[in-house]
Scaffold this motif. Sequence first.
Motif, PDB file in Angstrom:
ATOM      1  N   GLU A 155       0.724  -1.170   0.064  1.00 51.43           N
ATOM      2  CA  GLU A 155       0.017  -0.157   0.169  1.00 51.43           C
ATOM      3  C   GLU A 155       1.053   1.244  -0.116  1.00 51.43           C
ATOM      4  OE1 GLU A 155      -3.211   0.181  -0.103  1.00 51.43           O
ATOM      5  OE2 GLU A 155      -3.379  -2.243  -0.290  1.00 51.43           O
ATOM      6  N   LEU A 156       0.472   1.962  -1.020  1.00 43.96           N
ATOM      7  CA  LEU A 156       1.454   3.287  -1.055  1.00 43.96           C
ATOM      8  C   LEU A 156       0.842   4.220  -1.338  1.00 43.96           C
ATOM      9  CD1 LEU A 156       4.405   2.329  -3.654  1.00 43.96           C
ATOM     10  CD2 LEU A 156       4.610   2.640  -1.312  1.00 43.96           C
ATOM     11  N   LYS A 157       1.166   5.524  -0.693  1.00 42.69           N
ATOM     12  CA  LYS A 157       0.634   6.913  -1.007  1.00 42.69           C
ATOM     13  C   LYS A 157       1.558   7.737  -1.798  1.00 42.69           C
ATOM     14  CE  LYS A 157      -1.573   6.799   3.798  1.00 42.69           C
ATOM     15  NZ  LYS A 157      -1.450   7.466   4.877  1.00 42.69           N
ATOM     16  N   SER A 158       1.049   8.896  -2.561  1.00 40.25           N
ATOM     17  CA  SER A 158       1.877   9.333  -3.365  1.00 40.25           C
ATOM     18  C   SER A 158       3.061  10.456  -2.640  1.00 40.25           C
ATOM     19  CB  SER A 158       0.778  10.459  -4.289  1.00 40.25           C
ATOM     20  OG  SER A 158       0.326  11.341  -3.324  1.00 40.25           O
ATOM     21  N   SER A 159       2.781  10.420  -1.216  1.00 40.43           N
ATOM     22  CA  SER A 159       3.945  11.166  -0.405  1.00 40.43           C
ATOM     23  C   SER A 159       5.086  10.350   0.104  1.00 40.43           C
ATOM     24  CB  SER A 159       3.194  11.727   0.756  1.00 40.43           C
ATOM     25  OG  SER A 159       2.413  10.967   1.547  1.00 40.43           O
ATOM     26  N   GLU A 160       4.949   9.086  -0.180  1.00 43.46           N
ATOM     27  CA  GLU A 160       6.131   8.314   0.090  1.00 43.46           C
ATOM     28  C   GLU A 160       7.052   8.131  -0.759  1.00 43.46           C
ATOM     29  OE1 GLU A 160       3.446   4.975   3.027  1.00 43.46           O
ATOM     30  OE2 GLU A 160       3.596   4.635   1.222  1.00 43.46           O
ATOM     31  N   ILE A 161       8.286   7.464  -0.121  1.00 43.82           N
ATOM     32  CA  ILE A 161       9.632   7.647  -0.724  1.00 43.82           C
ATOM     33  C   ILE A 161       9.507   6.974  -1.939  1.00 43.82           C
ATOM     34  CG2 ILE A 161      11.867   7.208  -0.229  1.00 43.82           C
ATOM     35  CD1 ILE A 161      10.368   8.731   1.782  1.00 43.82           C
ATOM     36  N   SER A 162       9.961   7.533  -2.968  1.00 46.04           N
ATOM     37  CA  SER A 162      10.420   7.084  -4.351  1.00 46.04           C
ATOM     38  C   SER A 162      11.713   7.248  -4.758  1.00 46.04           C
ATOM     39  CB  SER A 162       9.314   7.845  -5.418  1.00 46.04           C
ATOM     40  OG  SER A 162      10.150   9.365  -5.415  1.00 46.04           O
ATOM     41  N   VAL A 163      12.011   6.609  -5.860  1.00 50.74           N
ATOM     42  CA  VAL A 163      13.666   6.393  -6.482  1.00 50.74           C
ATOM     43  C   VAL A 163      14.053   7.787  -6.731  1.00 50.74           C
ATOM     44  CG1 VAL A 163      15.118   5.441  -7.966  1.00 50.74           C
ATOM     45  CG2 VAL A 163      13.195   4.151  -7.226  1.00 50.74           C
ATOM     46  N   GLU A 164      13.077   8.758  -7.218  1.00 52.23           N
ATOM     47  CA  GLU A 164      13.268   9.830  -7.628  1.00 52.23           C
ATOM     48  C   GLU A 164      13.795  10.801  -6.496  1.00 52.23           C
ATOM     49  OE1 GLU A 164      11.542  13.324 -10.690  1.00 52.23           O
ATOM     50  OE2 GLU A 164      10.012  12.117  -9.494  1.00 52.23           O
ATOM     51  N   LYS A 165      13.072  10.750  -5.250  1.00 51.35           N
ATOM     52  CA  LYS A 165      13.462  11.421  -4.163  1.00 51.35           C
ATOM     53  C   LYS A 165      14.817  11.266  -3.724  1.00 51.35           C
ATOM     54  CE  LYS A 165       8.779  12.074  -2.577  1.00 51.35           C
ATOM     55  NZ  LYS A 165       7.809  12.055  -1.108  1.00 51.35           N
ATOM     56  N   LEU A 166      15.112   9.740  -3.736  1.00 55.09           N
ATOM     57  CA  LEU A 166      16.442   9.340  -3.228  1.00 55.09           C
ATOM     58  C   LEU A 166      17.460  10.185  -4.392  1.00 55.09           C
ATOM     59  CD1 LEU A 166      15.849   5.545  -2.118  1.00 55.09           C
ATOM     60  CD2 LEU A 166      16.368   7.645  -0.855  1.00 55.09           C
ATOM     61  N   LEU A 167      17.108   9.702  -5.602  1.00 54.07           N
ATOM     62  CA  LEU A 167      18.252  10.388  -6.527  1.00 54.07           C
ATOM     63  C   LEU A 167      18.365  11.939  -6.363  1.00 54.07           C
ATOM     64  CD1 LEU A 167      17.302   8.289  -9.754  1.00 54.07           C
ATOM     65  CD2 LEU A 167      19.458   8.555  -8.791  1.00 54.07           C
ATOM     66  N   GLY A 168      17.197  12.607  -6.247  1.00 56.78           N
ATOM     67  CA  GLY A 168      17.309  14.017  -5.875  1.00 56.78           C
ATOM     68  C   GLY A 168      18.107  14.359  -4.941  1.00 56.78           C
ATOM     69  N   ASP A 169      18.202  13.795  -3.553  1.00 60.60           N
ATOM     70  CA  ASP A 169      18.929  13.881  -2.717  1.00 60.60           C
ATOM     71  C   ASP A 169      20.490  13.808  -2.880  1.00 60.60           C
ATOM     72  OD1 ASP A 169      19.367  14.161   0.496  1.00 60.60           O
ATOM     73  OD2 ASP A 169      20.542  12.573  -0.113  1.00 60.60           O
ATOM     74  N   TYR A 170      20.623  12.689  -3.687  1.00 62.81           N
ATOM     75  CA  TYR A 170      22.103  12.407  -3.991  1.00 62.81           C
ATOM     76  C   TYR A 170      22.623  13.361  -5.132  1.00 62.81           C
ATOM     77  CZ  TYR A 170      26.059  10.084  -6.370  1.00 62.81           C
ATOM     78  OH  TYR A 170      27.217   9.732  -6.796  1.00 62.81           O
ATOM     79  N   LYS A 171      21.832  13.638  -5.889  1.00 61.00           N
ATOM     80  CA  LYS A 171      22.287  14.890  -6.817  1.00 61.00           C
ATOM     81  C   LYS A 171      22.592  16.156  -6.142  1.00 61.00           C
ATOM     82  CE  LYS A 171      20.907  15.326 -11.288  1.00 61.00           C
ATOM     83  NZ  LYS A 171      21.857  14.802 -12.094  1.00 61.00           N
ATOM     84  N   SER A 172      21.776  16.685  -5.131  1.00 59.41           N
ATOM     85  CA  SER A 172      21.929  17.863  -4.612  1.00 59.41           C
ATOM     86  C   SER A 172      22.822  17.850  -3.288  1.00 59.41           C
ATOM     87  CB  SER A 172      20.523  18.440  -4.107  1.00 59.41           C
ATOM     88  OG  SER A 172      19.981  17.509  -3.241  1.00 59.41           O
ATOM     89  N   ARG A 173      23.013  16.517  -2.729  1.00 59.80           N
ATOM     90  CA  ARG A 173      24.084  16.516  -1.492  1.00 59.80           C
ATOM     91  C   ARG A 173      23.596  17.097  -0.385  1.00 59.80           C
ATOM     92  NH1 ARG A 173      25.911  13.736  -5.210  1.00 59.80           N
ATOM     93  NH2 ARG A 173      28.098  13.329  -5.707  1.00 59.80           N
ATOM     94  N   THR A 174      21.905  17.037  -0.227  1.00 55.40           N
ATOM     95  CA  THR A 174      21.436  17.692   1.013  1.00 55.40           C
ATOM     96  C   THR A 174      21.711  17.205   2.269  1.00 55.40           C
ATOM     97  OG1 THR A 174      19.362  16.515   0.439  1.00 55.40           O
ATOM     98  CG2 THR A 174      19.454  18.791  -0.500  1.00 55.40           C
ATOM     99  N   GLY A 175      22.097  15.806   2.042  1.00 57.68           N
ATOM    100  CA  GLY A 175      22.356  15.127   3.434  1.00 57.68           C
ATOM    101  C   GLY A 175      21.204  14.767   3.848  1.00 57.68           C
ATOM    102  N   ASN A 176      20.180  14.506   3.412  1.00 61.45           N
ATOM    103  CA  ASN A 176      18.955  13.932   3.895  1.00 61.45           C
ATOM    104  C   ASN A 176      18.858  12.487   3.774  1.00 61.45           C
ATOM    105  OD1 ASN A 176      18.026  16.475   4.939  1.00 61.45           O
ATOM    106  ND2 ASN A 176      17.362  16.947   2.982  1.00 61.45           N
ATOM    107  N   MET A 177      19.840  11.831   3.299  1.00 63.86           N
ATOM    108  CA  MET A 177      19.450  10.362   2.824  1.00 63.86           C
ATOM    109  C   MET A 177      19.116   9.365   4.034  1.00 63.86           C
ATOM    110  SD  MET A 177      19.635   8.318   0.104  1.00 63.86           S
ATOM    111  CE  MET A 177      20.712   9.381  -1.041  1.00 63.86           C
TER     112      MET A 177
END
Length: 330
Positions: A155-177
């Motif tokens: 069961e997933l909601k649209s607000s839950e974690i996606s591959v895109e969110k992880l890649l976005g953090d990796y590219k921006s180096r925000t440190g939220n991984m």
Amino acid sequence: MKIILCDHDNYFVNRLAEMLKKRMKAEVNICDIAVIPEMIENNIADVYIIPESIGIKNNLLNIIYITEDKNSKCVYKYMTATEWIKKVESVYSYSHMYNISNVEISRNKIIAFCSMGGGMGNTTLALSTASHLAHSGRKMLYIDLKNIVAPKGIELKSSEISVEKLLGDYKSRTGNMYQILSTAPEDKRGFKYISNFELNMESGYFQPKEVNELLCVILNSKMFDQIIIDCRVESEIFREIMTQEKITIAMVTDGSNISNNKLIKVMNYISKYRRISTDNIKIIYNKFTGAPNVASNVETYVIGGVSRIQDENTALNKISSMDFMDRLSC
């Protein structure tokens, strides 16, 4: 841990250095501000503590910019010793997690499932393998690079974690991984699940090689023992993944001539682009009708067949009862 420290206030610098040496057993070097740019460029330390006012800007995650302004986005330099230790440890762990240059992917840490066509039970086998390993006590992460809609039972909601969110953090180096991974939904079968929705490789913003790099970052986090990937054999991401010699690739086929022809092409591609060997390529036959027609030049990679895997309970029973996991990891 090696720390480079500098500031205009010598009294502050000396006190902070002594505290970090005593409380963290760190190697602390107090340096002149003039040499800091070169040190940062060569990245010779684990953590840098430098004044924000000197104007050095860098996207390295191991730099702590300090200030006397409590309202600044930078770190307030007159924090308590406990706050300083917590900050330095956090920066150190984040910077090491994102540093993939020295990551060694142990064999079978990552298992990528792919099939020669739709409806062959690839996702079911992948989910069942993740479930089996989770029940065996391993911390498992399931990454869906294939299904637009979440597989049955998740069961997933649209607000839950996606591959895109992880890649976005990796590219921006925000440190939220760490935070992103820790909030990933946990499936009732015991593994955490990362969804595929919104992942758009065609836009050009995400590159297939960044998925490989992201896998290294996740392993660096030490949050999971193994990663199971569900992907399409014809995708750009799979073509990138298959070049990594330490990633185990489990290919599911039904033994038909069409599937075998596709299988042979994929195996030839892997043999050409894998840097070491194809020892950890595994082929699983899911037999819906009759005996599989095994292609002779891929026969040595076959680890077995599973008959009529049409639901997860059947798949899990098969995986648990046969030496499937031993063959998959050998």
